[in-house]
Design a protein around this motif. Structure first.
Motif, PDB file in Angstrom:
ATOM      1  N   ASP A  39     -13.215   9.328  -4.535  1.00  0.00           N
ATOM      2  CA  ASP A  39     -12.848   8.516  -3.375  1.00  0.00           C
ATOM      3  C   ASP A  39     -11.343   8.625  -3.110  1.00  0.00           C
ATOM      4  N   TRP A  40     -10.973   9.102  -1.909  1.00  0.00           N
ATOM      5  CA  TRP A  40      -9.555   9.139  -1.513  1.00  0.00           C
ATOM      6  C   TRP A  40      -9.148   7.760  -0.987  1.00  0.00           C
ATOM      7  N   LYS A  41      -8.114   7.166  -1.610  1.00  0.00           N
ATOM      8  CA  LYS A  41      -7.581   5.887  -1.140  1.00  0.00           C
ATOM      9  C   LYS A  41      -6.061   5.945  -1.188  1.00  0.00           C
ATOM     10  N   PRO A  42      -5.384   5.188  -0.291  1.00  0.00           N
ATOM     11  CA  PRO A  42      -3.919   5.099  -0.400  1.00  0.00           C
ATOM     12  C   PRO A  42      -3.525   4.277  -1.628  1.00  0.00           C
ATOM     13  N   VAL A  43      -2.267   4.415  -2.030  1.00  0.00           N
ATOM     14  CA  VAL A  43      -1.718   3.674  -3.166  1.00  0.00           C
ATOM     15  C   VAL A  43      -0.890   2.521  -2.626  1.00  0.00           C
ATOM     16  N   ARG A  44      -1.050   1.346  -3.198  1.00  0.00           N
ATOM     17  CA  ARG A  44      -0.385   0.157  -2.687  1.00  0.00           C
ATOM     18  C   ARG A  44       0.996  -0.019  -3.312  1.00  0.00           C
ATOM     19  N   GLY A  45       1.861  -0.734  -2.573  1.00  0.00           N
ATOM     20  CA  GLY A  45       3.117  -1.228  -3.125  1.00  0.00           C
ATOM     21  C   GLY A  45       2.937  -2.674  -3.527  1.00  0.00           C
ATOM     22  N   LEU A  46       3.624  -3.099  -4.576  1.00  0.00           N
ATOM     23  CA  LEU A  46       3.396  -4.436  -5.121  1.00  0.00           C
ATOM     24  C   LEU A  46       4.120  -5.512  -4.323  1.00  0.00           C
ATOM     25  N   ASP A  47       3.562  -6.718  -4.369  1.00  0.00           N
ATOM     26  CA  ASP A  47       4.177  -7.895  -3.745  1.00  0.00           C
ATOM     27  C   ASP A  47       5.066  -8.566  -4.773  1.00  0.00           C
ATOM     28  N   MET A  48       6.405  -8.419  -4.619  1.00  0.00           N
ATOM     29  CA  MET A  48       7.324  -8.914  -5.643  1.00  0.00           C
ATOM     30  C   MET A  48       7.469 -10.435  -5.641  1.00  0.00           C
ATOM     31  N   VAL A  49       6.895 -11.121  -4.639  1.00  0.00           N
ATOM     32  CA  VAL A  49       6.896 -12.579  -4.690  1.00  0.00           C
ATOM     33  C   VAL A  49       5.935 -13.046  -5.783  1.00  0.00           C
ATOM     34  N   ILE A  50       4.853 -12.265  -5.986  1.00  0.00           N
ATOM     35  CA  ILE A  50       3.824 -12.651  -6.943  1.00  0.00           C
ATOM     36  C   ILE A  50       3.974 -11.901  -8.255  1.00  0.00           C
ATOM     37  N   GLU A  51       4.275 -10.591  -8.160  1.00  0.00           N
ATOM     38  CA  GLU A  51       4.249  -9.739  -9.336  1.00  0.00           C
ATOM     39  C   GLU A  51       5.653  -9.509  -9.880  1.00  0.00           C
ATOM     40  N   ARG A  52       5.766  -9.605 -11.206  1.00  0.00           N
ATOM     41  CA  ARG A  52       7.069  -9.538 -11.876  1.00  0.00           C
ATOM     42  C   ARG A  52       7.678  -8.152 -11.776  1.00  0.00           C
ATOM     43  N   SER A  53       6.917  -7.105 -12.040  1.00  0.00           N
ATOM     44  CA  SER A  53       7.435  -5.747 -12.037  1.00  0.00           C
ATOM     45  C   SER A  53       6.282  -4.780 -11.827  1.00  0.00           C
ATOM     46  N   GLY A  54       6.581  -3.493 -11.823  1.00  0.00           N
ATOM     47  CA  GLY A  54       5.540  -2.492 -11.704  1.00  0.00           C
ATOM     48  C   GLY A  54       5.554  -1.756 -10.383  1.00  0.00           C
ATOM     49  N   ASP A  55       6.501  -2.078  -9.463  1.00  0.00           N
ATOM     50  CA  ASP A  55       6.551  -1.399  -8.186  1.00  0.00           C
ATOM     51  C   ASP A  55       7.176  -0.014  -8.335  1.00  0.00           C
ATOM     52  N   TRP A  56       6.948   0.815  -7.337  1.00  0.00           N
ATOM     53  CA  TRP A  56       7.375   2.202  -7.390  1.00  0.00           C
ATOM     54  C   TRP A  56       8.825   2.376  -6.954  1.00  0.00           C
ATOM     55  N   THR A  57       9.501   3.327  -7.618  1.00  0.00           N
ATOM     56  CA  THR A  57      10.854   3.746  -7.247  1.00  0.00           C
ATOM     57  C   THR A  57      10.839   5.267  -7.131  1.00  0.00           C
TER      58      THR A  57
END
Length: 711
Positions: free
Chosen positions: A50-68
């Protein structure tokens, strides 16, 4: 022979293509769609068919783990697309199925498929990679050996000969990669595998947006030797600034990325992270970092603190998004402490106010306690606790040429008066080493070692909200307050929100001071700590029928074997009740004796002293207060048991000596009595000689001479 050479070149280039291209199975599972080329667009991953886009994290809720850019670069390499230039989090109008892929998983070396989890979101990631230019084997995405991809149908990456590349070409490459201006251009700086194979000379004007847009010579070059590949470092120091403040070292943090100046929103920034910006700007130490809310959203660069602390550049850690929150930062302009254990300790350095500015250490002969108070205040630290020359080392003799004459009330060191004459006599090993304290306290408890934890930061006392605090972090506070060990740490909820200092446990465990880990926030949760050292130290003493009473001062106390002795424990009245534990240790055994505390003391009677009682004793007081058990231990008392025969022999010797003394005294008295009532001068002399054991005859003056002497 020429045909053979051509065949070998074709085989070699084919091998390069196979080696340089990612595994076809893996590369087919990742793609960028909807962009201007195959190296730009929305990131999609094929997982479970299954081809799906990759999400960016919501930093209001999530502590870390977003892409750089660090994570985006994994995708660019996978697609054989050069280096990551930008990663942008884009909001769509509605949610849809996506893959959630956290940065930590990608950085661990796992494949994107292994890191993918099914999710739904309206936030997706757009990536842009450089199509035909990259820097490899460098220390960051903006440094390394230059490689260019051929635009022929049989594509491969090749290094470039430094003879075919100049400063204007370097400016274009740095711009294409989204980096700052070129700072170092040097052949073989980042190594090479073989001689460069790029066959054209670049002729850029310096204004082009991509290297392959530049003109290039048509003639082939086959003469470039090994060790001549272009090594390039693009600067990043010019790509950050502080604007809107009172000086160039204070204001809103802005980063230039992809040619665009934007303010920065920091994800969990502390003074440790802010200090990276201060060093980058040559602005001394970070004094404060504040997240400020604006009235409306605007494009910003969000930079995660964990990424910066890993050693990556600010640019590599930047993610594009929109926010109403931005960072304001204040650095010390002309004072800093270096090579210390925190921002509040180190060797003092002061920046000259001359046009040719540099940092110089200060001679301890030119610096006193009042000067130290001003420096600690200027750096936002607590009061000075240690002031000692050469405490944090130095490279050369201090070069600052004036003596500071602070009153102690000034807000900055350079506001103080200073002596006019230059000093050129300070020798090495005399540079000022300074440690400023952390201002912490426990308030509202039953003692100074229990209560709500408060930290003074930027002149403001606030309670602390701990993020994932355990007894390990609480121990740091207890030691700082000289309160022993942590007994409990409790997060307590209040009825309303108020300003707090948010302090993450990971930051404290890294060895940073509480001040360096503090983030300004609002919360209804605060920390209550209880430390063990609520009690004064108990006293220990020993008494025996032979030697009386002695307090414990770690000296040896002797009792006679078979005699009675008592060890007493007592403590200053603080709390009712409790118990005393008498702990005995020797070379081969340990015993504990316990009695309840009566009138804050206990007495342990030993009816007959034996060699087994010889060893070290201490009193431990235990009491249950504030819903916790507390204890406090006395000094050691060392006890030795003597044999009675040795004791009796000693007494006999003493009695014999006393007897001899009495006999000698009696003989003297008898001699005086036998002389009659004529205590003349000669008699006195003879008596003195007798007492000294020296015969009088022939040794002293005659009676006639004595008389003459008397006359």
């Amino acid at each position: 022979m020429d045909h053979l050479l051509v065949l070998l070149l074709l085989l070699w280039s084919s091998a390069l293509q196979t080696e340089g291209t990612p595994n076809s199975t893996e590369s087919e599972e990742v793609r960028l769609v909807g962009g201007d080329s195959r190296c730009a667009g929305t990131l999609e991953v094929k997982h479970k068919g299954d081809w799906k886009p990759v999400r960016g994290l919501d930093m209001v809720i999530e502590r870390s783990g977003d892409w750089t850019l660090k994570e985006a670069n994994v995708v660019c390499r996978n697609l054989d697309c050069g280096s990551a230039v930008s990663v942008v989090k884009r909001k769509e109008s509605s949610v849809r199925p996506v893959w959630r892929i956290e940065s930590d998983c990608v950085q661990s070396g796992s494949s994107l498929r292994d890191c993918a989890r099914s999710d739904i979101s309206s936030s997706i990631l757009n990536l842009t990679c450089s199509d035909s230019v990259r820097l490899v084997d460098g220390t960051s995405l903006c440094s390394g050996r230059l490689e260019v991809k051929s635009d022929q149908s049989n594509q491969w990456w090749s290094s470039v000969c430094e003879d075919d590349f100049d400063q204007q070409d370097a400016e274009v490459v740095c711009r294409e990669l989204g980096c700052g201006a070129p700072s170092v251009l040097q052949g073989a700086l980042y190594g090479e595998v073989e001689a460069p194979m790029w066959t054209k000379e670049f002729q850029c004007g310096g204004h082009e947006s991509a290297l392959l847009d530049c003109r290039s010579s048509g003639s082939a070059r086959n003469t470039c030797s090994p060790g001549k590949a272009v090594g390039l470092t693009c600067s990043e120091s010019e790509e950050v600034r502080l604007v809107g403040g009172d000086s160039r070292c204070a204001g809103t943090v802005e980063l230039k990325h992809n040619g665009d100046w934007r303010p920065v929103r920091g994800s969990y920034w502390t003074l440790k992270v802010a200090n990276v910006v201060c060093r980058n700007l040559d602005c001394g130490s970070a004094v404060s970092v504040v997240e400020r809310e604006e009235s409306s959203y605007r494009p910003i660069w969000r930079i995660d603190s964990d990424c910066v602390q890993s050693g990556s550049s600010l640019r590599e850690c930047a993610t594009s998004e929109s926010s109403s929150y931005i960072l304001n930062l204040t650095c010390s302009d002309s004072v800093r402490l270096v090579d210390g254990t925190s921002l509040c300790s180190g060797r003092l350095e002061v920046k000259s106010d001359q046009s040719n500015q540099w940092w110089s250490s200060v001679c301890e002969d030119d610096f006193d306690q009042q000067d130290a108070e001003v420096v600690c205040r200027e750096l936002g630290c607590g009061a000075p606790s240690v002031l000692q020359g050469a405490l944090y080392g130095e490279v050369e003799a201090p070069m600052w040429t004036k003596e500071f004459q602070c009153g102690g009330h000034e807000s900055a060191l350079l506001d103080c008066r200073s002596s006019g004459p230059a000093r050129n006599t300070c020798s090495p090993g005399k540079a000022v080493g300074l440690t400023c304290s952390d201002s912490v306290r426990l308030v509202g408890g039953d003692s100074r070692c229990a209560g709500t934890l408060e930290l003074k930061h930027k002149g403001d006392w606030r309670p602390v909200r701990g993020f994932r605090w355990t007894l390990k972090e609480a121990n740091v506070v207890c030691r700082n307050l000289d309160c022993g060990s942590a007994v409990s740490v409790v997060e307590r909820e209040e009825s309303s929100y108020r300003p707090v200092w948010l302090i993450d446990s990971d930051c404290v465990q890294s060895g940073s001071s509480l001040r360096e880990c503090a983030i300004s926030a609002s919360s209804s949760y605060i920390l209550n700590l209880t430390c063990s050292d609520l009690l004064v130290r108990p006293n220990i003493s020993v008494s025996s029928s032979t030697y009386g009473v002695s307090e414990a001062q770690q000296q040896e106390f002797r009792v006679l074997r078979g005699s009675t002795f008592t060890i007493s424990c007592s403590i200053q009245p603080q709390y009712p009740g409790g118990s005393f534990q008498l702990t005995f240790t020797s070379s081969n055994t340990t015993h504990n004796y316990t009695q309840p505390a009566v009138n804050h003391s206990a007495h342990f009677l030993f009816p007959a002293a034996e060699p087994a009682h010889q060893g070290n004793y201490s009193c431990v007081y235990h009491v249950y207060v504030f819903s916790h058990n507390f204890s406090s231990e006395s000094r050691l008392l060392s006890l030795t048991v003597s044999d009675p025969s040795v004791h009796h022999h000693f007494i006999r010797v003493v009695v014999l000596l006393l007897t001899l003394l009495l006999v000698n005294t009696a003989l003297c008295c008898c001699c005086k009595a036998c002389r009659g009532q004529k205590p003349g001068r000669q008699e006195n002399i003879e008596l003195d000689d007798y007492n000294l054991g020296v015969p009088a005859a022939g040794g002293g003056p005659t009676e006639e001479e004595g008389a003459q002497g008397a006359e």
